[in-house]
Design an enzyme around this catalytic site. Sequence first.
Site, short mmCIF file in Angstrom:
data_model
loop_
_atom_site.label_atom_id
_atom_site.label_comp_id
_atom_site.label_asym_id
_atom_site.label_seq_id
_atom_site.Cartn_x
_atom_site.Cartn_y
_atom_site.Cartn_z
N LEU A 400 0.85 -1.14 0.00
CA LEU A 400 0.08 -0.04 0.01
C LEU A 400 0.84 1.07 0.09
O LEU A 400 2.00 1.09 0.54
CB LEU A 400 -0.82 0.03 1.15
CG LEU A 400 -1.99 -1.12 1.35
CD1 LEU A 400 -2.56 -1.04 2.76
CD2 LEU A 400 -2.84 -1.20 0.45
N ASP A 401 0.55 2.22 -0.74
CA ASP A 401 1.03 3.73 -0.55
C ASP A 401 1.50 3.85 0.81
O ASP A 401 0.62 3.50 1.72
CB ASP A 401 0.52 4.60 -1.23
CG ASP A 401 0.52 4.41 -2.92
OD1 ASP A 401 1.09 3.73 -3.39
OD2 ASP A 401 -0.47 5.24 -3.37
N MET A 402 2.63 4.65 1.19
CA MET A 402 2.79 5.05 2.53
C MET A 402 1.73 6.21 2.92
O MET A 402 1.16 5.99 4.22
CB MET A 402 4.05 6.09 2.49
CG MET A 402 4.36 6.69 3.81
SD MET A 402 5.93 7.56 3.80
CE MET A 402 5.27 9.15 3.03
#
Length: 555
Positions: A400-402
């Site tokens: 997942l994106d940060m």
Amino acid sequence: MQQTAANDLITYFPTCPTADEIPTLMPSPFSNIPHPLAQQACLMLQEKLSGDQHGLRDFSQHGKMFGVLVVRDSAGRIGFLSAFSGMISGQWQLPGFVPQLFELAEHANYLYAGNDQLAELTAQLQRVETSKQRSDLMQQISQLQQQRDLALTELKQQHRDAKAGRKQQRLALQELTGLSDSERQRQMATLALASQHHKREFTNASLQWQEKLQLLLQQLDQVERHIQEIKERRAEKSRQLHKILFATYQLHSFSGEQQPITHFFDAMPPAGAGDCAGPKLIHYARKHRLQPLALGEFWWGASPSTGVRHHAHYYPACRGKCRPILPFMLDGLGVEPEPDHAQEIDLSEPAVVYEDESLLVVNKPSGLLSAPGKQVKDCVYNRLLQRYPENPELRLVHRLDMATSGLLLVAKNLKANKFLQRQFIQRDVEKRYEAILTRRLSPDQLEGEINLPLCVDLYDTPRQMVCFESGKAAKTCWRVLNHEGETTRIWFYPQTGRTHQLRVHASHKDGLNAAIVGDALYGQAGERLMLHAQRLCFTHPVSRERLEFELPAPF
């Protein structure tokens, strides 16, 4: 907006800013949100653009990046300079905006001479590509291939019919009584010879057609090689021209140093390097002994077809073209360090949602990387390795994106990881994300599907862009949950897993044209990105049971 006679490119604020309103250090040009004083200057420039006093162009059709630089002049007065990125309507210089950072006459001489040579090569290429010789050869080859295919197909059918006849003859010979064995063998051998003859006949016919084709293909190959040679000469001439043109870009720092722009790039600088609003403004300020105080850039007008830019939204200086040169140009000034977007995340994170001997499902918090980056090592993966030392084969099945929170699947061993990853590859995993959009979608936008291929924006990483030529297919389904004031709560169902897919599909003009709230890359920065991996459904690698997890959005 009154202009000063001493420098008619400075626009002074109607009310002189107080000392508290002026930054003591220049904010980093790579900040997502400009300093309030730069924002005030942006609004004044936008007012001017709205009036379109000079008839610049129709920005409703083609948008443009603009920038302002708040400066202090030699008399201590505070105002700002204005600039646009690249050219407007074919012009480098327009009234009220700082000029390009190269000498226009010198640049134009090189450009005209180089363009004449490129134009001649392009015309030569077009003549050869559209020549009667090439057209005739291609037509003759096509006709000959059709004749060959037809003739060989007919011959092959004749041979099939003959083969069927021989089969019947062999059956008849086997059933025929009163025929000696020697005579039966003789007739069988004759049939076998006929079969061999047909094979040779087909092979010889194929070779004869190939010889005819080869003569034409060799002639066409000579023409194609000539075309390729012209293309290579044109590409080399273009590289030489870019090299000469970039030699006119001399950058100066406030500490007194000078370097050509080519010094800051490993290879040839990307097209447009040095032409963004930021470098123009800083170059002009240094040249005219103005003290830079704050930089702000915004997009004005229609969104581009590839990247994501929204009207009147602020954007930091780009990383591909400006990141290599701005630190040098600002050297000698007091400038704040580039913002560090890493957040302090409690060491107890991520919380475990489910665990067994094969896998983990965790709740990744917003602000924590899934895997280590080039500079930031704190991440879900490293934290879990420390938490589970007895599982050295532990792997993240996906990421997942940060800035995204929610359900993240982790395998405890390589066998489980392989099984689970195969489900992602084969798209057997059901994923659902919840988000809040910055715009209230219309009644006819309750659900739908977005297909926009994506690739990385090499000039402004890590941003992604839409590209139908080289982008990878990206598909997202969506459904509106409800409207909350002027925002929309929505569910996303990604059918592919491209980087920033949901964020780009939401914000792009050909997607929903509504950025996710808090998206600093494709919208406006906020407290957090309002995007949450809310549902995850997959098959267990051991029990083969279908597992389903849901986690309410924390917003």
